[in-house]
Design a protein around this motif. Structure first.
Motif, PDB file in Angstrom:
ATOM      1  N   LYS A 197       7.795  11.999  -5.761  1.00 31.35           N
ATOM      2  CA  LYS A 197       7.172  11.974  -4.439  1.00 31.35           C
ATOM      3  C   LYS A 197       5.708  11.582  -4.594  1.00 31.35           C
ATOM      4  O   LYS A 197       4.995  12.121  -5.445  1.00 31.35           O
ATOM      5  CB  LYS A 197       7.281  13.357  -3.793  1.00 31.35           C
ATOM      6  CG  LYS A 197       6.737  13.439  -2.370  1.00 31.35           C
ATOM      7  CD  LYS A 197       7.694  12.843  -1.378  1.00 31.35           C
ATOM      8  CE  LYS A 197       7.251  13.106   0.065  1.00 31.35           C
ATOM      9  NZ  LYS A 197       8.132  12.415   1.037  1.00 31.35           N
ATOM     10  N   TYR A 198       5.255  10.625  -3.784  1.00 29.60           N
ATOM     11  CA  TYR A 198       3.828  10.294  -3.800  1.00 29.60           C
ATOM     12  C   TYR A 198       3.213  10.652  -2.463  1.00 29.60           C
ATOM     13  O   TYR A 198       3.879  10.652  -1.425  1.00 29.60           O
ATOM     14  CB  TYR A 198       3.598   8.826  -4.141  1.00 29.60           C
ATOM     15  CG  TYR A 198       4.064   7.820  -3.103  1.00 29.60           C
ATOM     16  CD1 TYR A 198       3.258   7.465  -2.021  1.00 29.60           C
ATOM     17  CD2 TYR A 198       5.308   7.195  -3.221  1.00 29.60           C
ATOM     18  CE1 TYR A 198       3.674   6.528  -1.087  1.00 29.60           C
ATOM     19  CE2 TYR A 198       5.724   6.266  -2.291  1.00 29.60           C
ATOM     20  CZ  TYR A 198       4.906   5.935  -1.223  1.00 29.60           C
ATOM     21  OH  TYR A 198       5.323   5.018  -0.292  1.00 29.60           O
ATOM     22  N   SER A 199       1.950  11.001  -2.488  1.00 33.83           N
ATOM     23  CA  SER A 199       1.229  11.328  -1.257  1.00 33.83           C
ATOM     24  C   SER A 199      -0.043  10.501  -1.212  1.00 33.83           C
ATOM     25  O   SER A 199      -0.618  10.163  -2.246  1.00 33.83           O
ATOM     26  CB  SER A 199       0.897  12.822  -1.193  1.00 33.83           C
ATOM     27  OG  SER A 199       0.084  13.207  -2.286  1.00 33.83           O
ATOM     28  N   VAL A 200      -0.452  10.162  -0.022  1.00 34.85           N
ATOM     29  CA  VAL A 200      -1.614   9.301   0.161  1.00 34.85           C
ATOM     30  C   VAL A 200      -2.687  10.061   0.934  1.00 34.85           C
ATOM     31  O   VAL A 200      -2.479  10.440   2.081  1.00 34.85           O
ATOM     32  CB  VAL A 200      -1.240   8.008   0.922  1.00 34.85           C
ATOM     33  CG1 VAL A 200      -2.453   7.103   1.051  1.00 34.85           C
ATOM     34  CG2 VAL A 200      -0.105   7.296   0.212  1.00 34.85           C
ATOM     35  N   GLN A 201      -3.785  10.281   0.266  1.00 35.12           N
ATOM     36  CA  GLN A 201      -4.930  10.902   0.916  1.00 35.12           C
ATOM     37  C   GLN A 201      -5.917   9.784   1.258  1.00 35.12           C
ATOM     38  O   GLN A 201      -6.658   9.305   0.421  1.00 35.12           O
ATOM     39  CB  GLN A 201      -5.574  11.939  -0.003  1.00 35.12           C
ATOM     40  CG  GLN A 201      -4.620  13.039  -0.421  1.00 35.12           C
ATOM     41  CD  GLN A 201      -5.199  13.958  -1.466  1.00 35.12           C
ATOM     42  OE1 GLN A 201      -6.370  13.853  -1.828  1.00 35.12           O
ATOM     43  NE2 GLN A 201      -4.400  14.873  -1.967  1.00 35.12           N
ATOM     44  N   TYR A 250       9.228   3.484   0.897  1.00 37.13           N
ATOM     45  CA  TYR A 250       7.962   3.669   1.605  1.00 37.13           C
ATOM     46  C   TYR A 250       8.110   4.633   2.786  1.00 37.13           C
ATOM     47  O   TYR A 250       7.152   5.309   3.153  1.00 37.13           O
ATOM     48  CB  TYR A 250       7.428   2.317   2.091  1.00 37.13           C
ATOM     49  CG  TYR A 250       6.964   1.426   0.966  1.00 37.13           C
ATOM     50  CD1 TYR A 250       5.721   1.608   0.376  1.00 37.13           C
ATOM     51  CD2 TYR A 250       7.776   0.401   0.484  1.00 37.13           C
ATOM     52  CE1 TYR A 250       5.294   0.794  -0.673  1.00 37.13           C
ATOM     53  CE2 TYR A 250       7.359  -0.414  -0.566  1.00 37.13           C
ATOM     54  CZ  TYR A 250       6.116  -0.213  -1.132  1.00 37.13           C
ATOM     55  OH  TYR A 250       5.697  -1.005  -2.175  1.00 37.13           O
ATOM     56  N   ALA A 251       9.282   4.701   3.384  1.00 36.82           N
ATOM     57  CA  ALA A 251       9.490   5.607   4.518  1.00 36.82           C
ATOM     58  C   ALA A 251       9.466   7.065   4.062  1.00 36.82           C
ATOM     59  O   ALA A 251       8.854   7.917   4.699  1.00 36.82           O
ATOM     60  CB  ALA A 251      10.811   5.286   5.212  1.00 36.82           C
ATOM     61  N   TYR A 279       0.832  -1.194   0.000  1.00 30.52           N
ATOM     62  CA  TYR A 279       0.000   0.000   0.000  1.00 30.52           C
ATOM     63  C   TYR A 279       0.875   1.256   0.000  1.00 30.52           C
ATOM     64  O   TYR A 279       1.878   1.294   0.708  1.00 30.52           O
ATOM     65  CB  TYR A 279      -0.909  -0.006   1.248  1.00 30.52           C
ATOM     66  CG  TYR A 279      -1.966   1.079   1.239  1.00 30.52           C
ATOM     67  CD1 TYR A 279      -3.216   0.823   0.690  1.00 30.52           C
ATOM     68  CD2 TYR A 279      -1.696   2.344   1.754  1.00 30.52           C
ATOM     69  CE1 TYR A 279      -4.178   1.818   0.660  1.00 30.52           C
ATOM     70  CE2 TYR A 279      -2.654   3.335   1.726  1.00 30.52           C
ATOM     71  CZ  TYR A 279      -3.890   3.064   1.186  1.00 30.52           C
ATOM     72  OH  TYR A 279      -4.845   4.057   1.140  1.00 30.52           O
ATOM     73  N   PRO A 280       0.559   2.262  -0.817  1.00 31.97           N
ATOM     74  CA  PRO A 280      -0.670   2.464  -1.601  1.00 31.97           C
ATOM     75  C   PRO A 280      -0.639   1.862  -3.000  1.00 31.97           C
ATOM     76  O   PRO A 280      -1.573   2.051  -3.767  1.00 31.97           O
ATOM     77  CB  PRO A 280      -0.735   3.991  -1.686  1.00 31.97           C
ATOM     78  CG  PRO A 280       0.685   4.405  -1.770  1.00 31.97           C
ATOM     79  CD  PRO A 280       1.427   3.473  -0.858  1.00 31.97           C
TER      80      PRO A 280
END
Length: 306
Positions: free
Chosen positions: A230-234, A80-81, A40-41
């Motif tokens: 960079k990825y962001s998880v909403q 992932y960190a 995930y994600p």
């Protein structure tokens, strides 16, 4: 014959015990591609992961590929960190090779993915061989060019690479002389999209640094070439925590909007405990009943043939 039946029942019971203990608690969405863990994600299976990253990663012959509107890139690493991906474009220029002809993918993400996926702030894009009609240079020389160093990396250092010996940079242009520079370094945020066709450029290079001071001293030959994204998880944090705490994996339904807790062969809108206590109760009971039946049979046979 009885001895053989006894052995068969014992083996069946041993195979059933792990199922009793682990039923519904396996992470059905975690997977692997080569030496990279897909968690995930992200996901390779439909319905797993975050809907903002659906149909994004593909595993081809143990090589993980990311596909967006500008093309396909090999995924070298998933951090992932730090929440970052490191991508490779085979048509991207490096310190050892300048690739012209507009063959590089650049980086253009679909508008609906933009809130989730963008190059990091320490990623420099060096656009090569852009024409005077490029949107980068509109208003030049009256208008100041967007070209500048990013995290200690820029075209002045890039010009010192061996790859430039074959084509020779326009030094006059590099200091804003009579024409646009042969190389223009920009951060992604300055133009929001690296599209070589729209920018009217012949090629590009991309480098990133997690330690800008060391990179500036080492020179362009020691830069890390690639696209750091960079990825962001909403997401609904309480929902995912409750799901993962009960052995499930966060996923989404077929419309790609509503979150689901993936619990083995069943899904839940809350967590896996609710699945086990309701919709899966019949299956759970069947597993235990079968285990109990095998135990009784083994005990009875031992009493008859001992």
């Amino acid at each position: 014959m009885a001895h053989l039946l006894f052995i068969t029942l014992t083996i069946a019971l041993q195979a059933l015990v792990p199922l009793v203990h682990s039923y519904g608690h396996a992470n059905m969405c975690r997977s692997y591609c080569g030496n990279l863990t897909i968690d995930y994600p992200f996901a390779l299976q439909s319905g797993c992961g975050h809907p903002g990253f659906r149909e994004l990663l593909f595993c081809i012959n143990d090589v993980l590929m990311l596909h967006i509107s500008s093309g396909s890139y090999r995924v070298l690493d998933i951090d992932y960190a730090y929440q970052a991906l490191t991508l490779h474009d085979p048509h991207m220029s490096t310190c050892d090779s300048i690739v012209l002809g507009g063959r590089g993918n650049g980086f253009v993400v679909e508008q609906w993915r933009a809130p989730y996926l963008n190059p990091t702030g320490d990623n420099v894009f060096m656009l090569i061989g852009c024409t005077a009609e490029s949107p980068l240079f509109q208003g030049f020389p009256e208008k100041h060019l967007p070209c500048r160093n990013v995290s200690g990396m820029g075209c002045e250092e890039f010009y010192r690479c061996p790859s430039w010996n074959m084509i020779g940079p326009k030094r006059a242009g590099s200091v804003y002389g009579t024409g646009p520079p042969e190389c223009c370094a920009v951060p992604f945020e300055a133009i929001k999209s690296i599209n070589l066709t729209k920018l009217d450029c012949q090629g590009y290079s991309s480098a990133y640094s997690l330690a800008p001071l060391r990179v500036a001293v080492a020179g362009a030959g020691r830069w890390s070439y690639g696209i750091r994204v960079k990825y962001s998880v909403q997401r609904n944090e309480p929902f995912c925590r409750a799901c993962e705490a009960t052995g499930g994996s966060c996923g989404y339904d077929t419309n790609g909007v509503n979150e689901l807790c993936m619990c083995g062969s069943s899904n839940s809108t809350s967590n896996c405990d609710s699945v086990h206590s309701s919709s899966c109760r019949g299956t759970w009971t069947l597993v235990h009943t079968l285990a109990g039946f095998l135990i009784c049979m083994i005990v009875w046979m031992k009493s008859q043939y001992s």
